[in-house]
Design a protein around this motif. Structure first.
Motif, mmCIF file in Angstrom:
data_model
loop_
_atom_site.group_PDB
_atom_site.id
_atom_site.type_symbol
_atom_site.label_atom_id
_atom_site.label_comp_id
_atom_site.label_asym_id
_atom_site.label_seq_id
_atom_site.Cartn_x
_atom_site.Cartn_y
_atom_site.Cartn_z
ATOM 1 N N MET A 64 -77.305 -53.811 129.934
ATOM 2 C CA MET A 64 -78.335 -53.848 131.058
ATOM 3 C C MET A 64 -77.741 -54.506 132.382
ATOM 4 O O MET A 64 -77.854 -53.609 133.418
ATOM 5 C CB MET A 64 -79.493 -54.857 130.416
ATOM 6 C CG MET A 64 -80.688 -54.453 131.553
ATOM 7 S SD MET A 64 -82.115 -55.701 131.046
ATOM 8 C CE MET A 64 -81.467 -57.279 131.143
ATOM 9 N N LEU A 65 -77.117 -55.310 132.280
ATOM 10 C CA LEU A 65 -76.524 -56.012 133.444
ATOM 11 C C LEU A 65 -75.681 -55.069 133.855
ATOM 12 O O LEU A 65 -75.544 -54.981 135.193
ATOM 13 C CB LEU A 65 -75.975 -57.316 133.405
ATOM 14 C CG LEU A 65 -75.812 -58.501 134.434
ATOM 15 C CD1 LEU A 65 -77.087 -58.494 135.400
ATOM 16 C CD2 LEU A 65 -75.422 -59.750 134.020
ATOM 17 N N ASP A 66 -74.579 -54.401 133.152
ATOM 18 C CA ASP A 66 -73.529 -53.585 133.733
ATOM 19 C C ASP A 66 -74.261 -52.249 134.402
ATOM 20 O O ASP A 66 -73.793 -51.821 135.561
ATOM 21 C CB ASP A 66 -72.680 -53.046 132.515
ATOM 22 C CG ASP A 66 -71.638 -52.449 132.967
ATOM 23 O OD1 ASP A 66 -70.762 -52.586 133.822
ATOM 24 O OD2 ASP A 66 -71.512 -51.643 132.288
ATOM 25 N N SER A 67 -75.269 -51.800 133.941
ATOM 26 C CA SER A 67 -75.999 -50.635 134.351
ATOM 27 C C SER A 67 -76.531 -50.902 135.680
ATOM 28 O O SER A 67 -76.380 -50.377 136.508
ATOM 29 C CB SER A 67 -76.932 -50.049 133.519
ATOM 30 O OG SER A 67 -76.427 -49.465 132.250
ATOM 31 N N MET A 68 -76.899 -52.015 135.818
ATOM 32 C CA MET A 68 -77.636 -52.779 137.122
ATOM 33 C C MET A 68 -76.788 -52.813 138.298
ATOM 34 O O MET A 68 -76.806 -52.505 139.451
ATOM 35 C CB MET A 68 -78.511 -54.105 136.812
ATOM 36 C CG MET A 68 -79.853 -53.698 136.172
ATOM 37 S SD MET A 68 -80.514 -55.393 135.564
ATOM 38 C CE MET A 68 -80.772 -56.602 137.169
ATOM 39 N N ARG A 69 -75.393 -53.411 137.733
ATOM 40 C CA ARG A 69 -74.348 -53.659 138.840
ATOM 41 C C ARG A 69 -73.836 -52.207 139.438
ATOM 42 O O ARG A 69 -73.553 -51.987 140.518
ATOM 43 C CB ARG A 69 -73.272 -54.528 138.210
ATOM 44 C CG ARG A 69 -73.481 -55.707 138.004
ATOM 45 C CD ARG A 69 -73.738 -56.804 139.116
ATOM 46 N NE ARG A 69 -73.768 -58.039 138.808
ATOM 47 C CZ ARG A 69 -74.144 -58.807 139.491
ATOM 48 N NH1 ARG A 69 -74.805 -58.542 140.716
ATOM 49 N NH2 ARG A 69 -74.599 -60.093 139.270
ATOM 50 N N LYS A 70 -73.958 -51.320 138.465
ATOM 51 C CA LYS A 70 -73.175 -50.078 138.825
ATOM 52 C C LYS A 70 -74.291 -49.128 139.613
ATOM 53 O O LYS A 70 -73.804 -48.271 140.512
ATOM 54 C CB LYS A 70 -73.057 -48.973 137.708
ATOM 55 C CG LYS A 70 -71.845 -49.577 136.736
ATOM 56 C CD LYS A 70 -71.582 -48.672 135.564
ATOM 57 C CE LYS A 70 -70.351 -48.885 134.960
ATOM 58 N NZ LYS A 70 -70.137 -48.192 133.474
ATOM 59 N N SER A 71 -75.627 -49.824 139.733
ATOM 60 C CA SER A 71 -76.620 -48.916 140.480
ATOM 61 C C SER A 71 -76.609 -49.394 141.970
ATOM 62 O O SER A 71 -76.960 -48.658 142.878
ATOM 63 C CB SER A 71 -78.000 -48.991 139.989
ATOM 64 O OG SER A 71 -78.136 -50.327 139.964
ATOM 65 N N VAL A 72 -75.739 -50.345 142.042
ATOM 66 C CA VAL A 72 -75.946 -50.985 143.366
ATOM 67 C C VAL A 72 -74.293 -50.897 143.916
ATOM 68 O O VAL A 72 -73.352 -51.256 143.457
ATOM 69 C CB VAL A 72 -76.005 -52.616 143.574
ATOM 70 C CG1 VAL A 72 -75.977 -53.173 144.793
ATOM 71 C CG2 VAL A 72 -77.598 -52.667 142.816
#
Length: 105
Positions: A48-56
């Motif tokens: 979840m955190l990895d996906s959030m970082r990639k979206s920014v």
């Protein structure tokens, strides 16, 4: 390691202090269940955190380069560990019970 609570990294310091202490009473007594909880929590929250970082995207100015990326990865690991300790049991405990039922059948 003792970091003052007025530090901007207050949550990280509490994580370091918690990890230096032996098992707390909140942790599961069964080692298999503890490993299961760690795996489920870190997999779920890590993804979840990895996906959030990639979206920014990276900022146009004032990006710290590779040093910032390494620090961010280390900070993310501490965040994932905190989230796992705090709430992975709500997700992992029912999954572990189903896992145990399937094994005993």
């Amino acid at each position: 390691m003792n970091i003052s609570s007025s530090s901007p990294f207050g949550s990280a310091s509490s994580t370091l202090d918690q990890h230096s202490v032996s098992q707390s009473p909140q942790q599961p007594a069964n080692e298999t269940q503890e490993a299961f909880t760690d795996f489920v929590g870190q997999t779920l929250f890590g993804s979840m955190l990895d996906s959030m970082r990639k979206s920014v995207g990276k900022p146009a100015y004032m990006h710290g380069g590779r040093t910032e990326e390494v620090f961010q990865q280390q900070m993310d690991q501490l965040i994932v560990e905190d989230l796992t300790e705090a709430s992975a049991g709500a997700i992992a405990d029912p999954m572990f019970q189903l896992f145990q039922m399937n094994r005993s059948s």
